[in-house]
Design a protein around this motif. Structure first.
Motif, PDB file in Angstrom:
ATOM      1  N   TRP A 101      -1.968 -11.845  -2.192  1.00  0.00           N
ATOM      2  CA  TRP A 101      -2.245 -10.803  -1.204  1.00  0.00           C
ATOM      3  C   TRP A 101      -2.891  -9.586  -1.866  1.00  0.00           C
ATOM      4  N   ALA A 102      -2.402  -9.207  -3.055  1.00  0.00           N
ATOM      5  CA  ALA A 102      -3.006  -8.080  -3.771  1.00  0.00           C
ATOM      6  C   ALA A 102      -4.456  -8.380  -4.108  1.00  0.00           C
ATOM      7  N   LEU A 103      -4.723  -9.622  -4.510  1.00  0.00           N
ATOM      8  CA  LEU A 103      -6.091 -10.014  -4.870  1.00  0.00           C
ATOM      9  C   LEU A 103      -6.980 -10.071  -3.634  1.00  0.00           C
ATOM     10  N   SER A 428      -5.227  11.623  -3.236  1.00  0.00           N
ATOM     11  CA  SER A 428      -3.798  11.458  -3.501  1.00  0.00           C
ATOM     12  C   SER A 428      -3.139  10.503  -2.503  1.00  0.00           C
ATOM     13  N   TYR A 429      -3.793  10.276  -1.355  1.00  0.00           N
ATOM     14  CA  TYR A 429      -3.229   9.375  -0.353  1.00  0.00           C
ATOM     15  C   TYR A 429      -3.534   7.904  -0.647  1.00  0.00           C
ATOM     16  N   LEU A 430      -4.532   7.646  -1.490  1.00  0.00           N
ATOM     17  CA  LEU A 430      -5.041   6.278  -1.668  1.00  0.00           C
ATOM     18  C   LEU A 430      -4.009   5.311  -2.241  1.00  0.00           C
ATOM     19  N   PRO A 431      -3.206   5.710  -3.256  1.00  0.00           N
ATOM     20  CA  PRO A 431      -2.176   4.774  -3.728  1.00  0.00           C
ATOM     21  C   PRO A 431      -1.203   4.374  -2.629  1.00  0.00           C
ATOM     22  N   TRP A 432      -0.880   5.317  -1.749  1.00  0.00           N
ATOM     23  CA  TRP A 432       0.037   5.028  -0.662  1.00  0.00           C
ATOM     24  C   TRP A 432      -0.599   4.113   0.378  1.00  0.00           C
ATOM     25  N   ILE A 433      -1.902   4.261   0.579  1.00  0.00           N
ATOM     26  CA  ILE A 433      -2.614   3.365   1.496  1.00  0.00           C
ATOM     27  C   ILE A 433      -2.554   1.933   0.968  1.00  0.00           C
ATOM     28  N   PHE A 434      -2.811   1.775  -0.347  1.00  0.00           N
ATOM     29  CA  PHE A 434      -2.727   0.430  -0.921  1.00  0.00           C
ATOM     30  C   PHE A 434      -1.312  -0.128  -0.793  1.00  0.00           C
ATOM     31  N   LEU A 435      -0.307   0.685  -1.132  1.00  0.00           N
ATOM     32  CA  LEU A 435       1.077   0.216  -1.051  1.00  0.00           C
ATOM     33  C   LEU A 435       1.448  -0.163   0.383  1.00  0.00           C
ATOM     34  N   ALA A 439       2.528  -3.864   1.297  1.00  0.00           N
ATOM     35  CA  ALA A 439       3.864  -4.109   1.862  1.00  0.00           C
ATOM     36  C   ALA A 439       3.764  -4.765   3.231  1.00  0.00           C
ATOM     37  N   ALA A 440       2.807  -4.324   4.043  1.00  0.00           N
ATOM     38  CA  ALA A 440       2.643  -4.902   5.384  1.00  0.00           C
ATOM     39  C   ALA A 440       2.331  -6.387   5.296  1.00  0.00           C
ATOM     40  N   GLY A 441       1.475  -6.759   4.346  1.00  0.00           N
ATOM     41  CA  GLY A 441       1.137  -8.169   4.176  1.00  0.00           C
ATOM     42  C   GLY A 441       2.320  -9.003   3.730  1.00  0.00           C
ATOM     43  N   ILE A 442       3.075  -8.511   2.753  1.00  0.00           N
ATOM     44  CA  ILE A 442       4.230  -9.253   2.247  1.00  0.00           C
ATOM     45  C   ILE A 442       5.282  -9.420   3.341  1.00  0.00           C
ATOM     46  N   ILE A 443       5.534  -8.346   4.100  1.00  0.00           N
ATOM     47  CA  ILE A 443       6.491  -8.433   5.209  1.00  0.00           C
ATOM     48  C   ILE A 443       6.008  -9.429   6.267  1.00  0.00           C
TER      49      ILE A 443
END
Length: 453
Positions: A101-103, A428-435, A439-443
């Protein structure tokens, strides 16, 4: 992926037709050689100055270490899942799902980045011809063209990637040759004994230099389509960063000479290579630079589309995404539904961002940063997983442990440096967007699997 749906998904096999030049073209185009020279090297020069080429030399050595870790797996297995499959072999099913999913996120989002780069460089090109075209037209044209080419036949599209890179690199080499003809060639070895500020400046540019190589491993996503995957993939994975590294070191050295000798701070300009060409008396060459950059970004978009579709295809084949995405075109042997899905997502998101007022270079910066987090996460997992995999196979060696430690340490340094010091908003928001996306995909996958049971 090891997970399979309760009822086997019916789909034909991908066509095995890609030769080594195509594998190399896939990885080289994913890196985007000319784009790095035009965008990243001037930025690194602002902090590293004459140490820019040393920065790229160190980055090349670091990426080669990651490539060696990848090749511990690539010599014994290959699939359309790319290096995420290797993570699964070392660390288990859910680690493999997370890496996949990360890839997938990284490749899909990096396509948005290169679409924006294509729009910016094509705009420069056509403005020189007195044509004003909205960015959304460039997004749509590039994505539609890449999707159609990727759907047609992977052997042709991968060779086209190699050709586009050769064309774009030739433009940069011509510029560098002209610079060298006006400056005496000498290798600055003073940094070998330098201390303090010199190495601090190199460190500050190392993060961006390392990020210049992201997606170098994309040939691994063609594991099911390579004629000899266990031979070709390891060669492409190690050859791509070496070729790119040599080119980057050469270009960084030559451009540093030119920037240092210039009476104007051209490295700080929006179009440093075009300004450099004009200073060298090559006014008409600026159009060729824009053309070379456009060709490079197009090849990178094609490579990203090809790789992203293979990851989506693999996830669908494991039952984690709709089964339709695991179908293969009966004539061309390509994952056409996955390719179309990737294309639609990218065009829609780019157009939405444009509708919210994001200019092409804004999209380039934002999406490039978000995609980087995905690549770094998977590279870290590979570096950590390689010695675990070798230990289980009874092939663990001291050299493999040393390589894993160095590559893991360098990647951890880059990951930490990407988020600290905390950049200003909106970066500064971009890391949170990725996370959030991760997380949405894994869930979503967890829910899908629980419903199936």
């Amino acid at each position: 992926m090891a997970i399979s749906p309760p009822e086997k998904i019916q789909h034909t096999e991908l066509k095995r037709c890609v030769t080594f030049p195509g594998m190399l073209g896939q990885s080289i185009a994913s890196i985007g050689l000319t784009a790095t020279v035009a965008v990243n090297i001037p930025v690194i020069y602002l902090s590293a100055a004459g140490g820019t080429w040393w920065t790229y030399l160190i980055a090349t050595l670091a990426i080669v270490l990651v490539a060696l870790s990848i090749n511990q797996f690539a010599r014994s297995s290959a699939s359309s899942g790319g290096i995420a499959t290797y993570v699964e072999q070392a660390m288990g099913t859910w680690a493999g799902i997370a890496a996949s999913w990360a890839l997938a996120l990284a490749y899909i989002i990096v396509i948005m980045c290169v679409l924006a780069g294509f729009a910016e460089s094509a705009d420069v090109l056509f403005r020189g011809l007195h044509l004003i075209i909205p960015p959304v037209v460039y997004y749509a044209f590039c994505m539609v063209a890449c999707t159609l080419l990727a759907c047609w036949e992977v052997r042709f599209s991968t060779l086209l990637m190699l050709i586009t890179e050769a064309i774009s690199v030739s433009v940069i080499i011509i510029l560098c040759v002209v610079v060298l003809s006006k400056h005496k060639f000498s290798v600055d070895l003073s940094l070998l004994t330098a201390h303090g500020d010199s190495f601090a400046n190199i460190r500050s540019g190392l993060v961006l230099a390392l990020l210049s190589f992201t997606a170098f491993e994309s040939a691994t996503t063609l594991g099911s389509e390579s004629k000899e995957p266990l031979k070709m993939i390891p060669r492409a994975v190690i050859a791509a960063p070496i070729i790119a590294g040599v080119f980057f070191v050469f270009a960084a050295y030559v451009l540093s000479l030119a920037f240092a000798a210039s009476p104007l701070p051209i490295a700080k300009s929006n179009d440093p290579l075009e300004m450099l060409a004009k200073q060298l008396g090559m006014d008409g060459f600026a159009v060729w630079i824009a053309f070379g950059a456009s060709v490079c970004f197009f090849g990178a978009a094609l490579a990203g589309t090809t790789a992203a579709a293979r990851i989506v295809f693999s996830l669908a084949g494991s039952g984690l995404l709709p089964s339709k995405l695991a179908h293969v075109h009966p004539r061309f042997g390509t994952p056409h539904y996955a390719l179309i899905a990737v294309g639609v997502v990218n065009v829609v998101v780019c157009m939405l961002m444009a509708d919210f007022g994001c200019k092409p270079m804004d999209i380039f910066d934002y999406t490039g940063t978000v995609a980087t987090f995905g690549f770094l996460l998977v590279y870290l997992m590979i570096s950590i997983g390689a010695p675990i995999y070798l230990y289980r196979k009874g092939r663990l060696s001291v050299s493999a442990v040393v390589i894993a430690l160095f590559s893991t340490g360098l990647l951890a340094f880059v990951a930490f440096s990407s988020i600290y010091p905390v950049p200003p908003a909106p970066l500064s928001y971009l890391p949170w967007i990725f996370l959030g996306l991760f997380a949405a995909g894994i869930i979503g996958f967890a829910v899908r699997l629980s419903v199936r049971r």
